[in-house]
Design a protein around this motif. Structure first.
Motif: not given
Length: 116
Positions: A70-81, A108-115
């Protein structure tokens, strides 16, 4: 393996130790979401993990990895948007932060939880 038994209303029940119970105190949101998914959709896997007493470790690991992701994704989103300036338009900033969190959570739900 030596088992101790206790007498309950004429029945001998084994006194089993369950270490995952202590670990459940430290599980966060994503760990509980994973537990519910396993319990409702992957019952056989859930039962095996429960009987082997590996459920707590699995849920702690999922929760830890999900928070890091989640931290990594949020940082990436802040860079792109980039987020708007909080001082200028606080509501726009809140909307953008909530949108970023929702996107991260869905990933995260798609990658880690609901697999499987």
């Amino acid at each position: 393996m030596e088992l101790n038994y206790k007498n309950v209303n004429g029945y001998l029940l084994p006194e089993l130790e369950y270490k995952s119970g202590e670990q459940m105190l430290h599980i966060g949101k994503y760990g509980f979401l994973r537990r519910d998914y396993l319990k409702n959709c992957k019952r056989a896997k859930y039962q095996v993990m429960l009987l082997k007493d590996t459920l707590g470790e699995h849920l702690l690991e999922i929760d830890r990895v999900a928070k890091e992701r989640e931290e990594i994704i949020l940082k990436q989103l802040e860079k792109s948007d980039p987020l708007p300036d909080k001082e200028d338009d606080q509501m726009a900033w809140v909307r953008a932060v909530n949108q970023h969190r929702a996107i991260a959570e869905e990933m995260i739900l798609a990658e880690l939880i609901y697999v499987s």
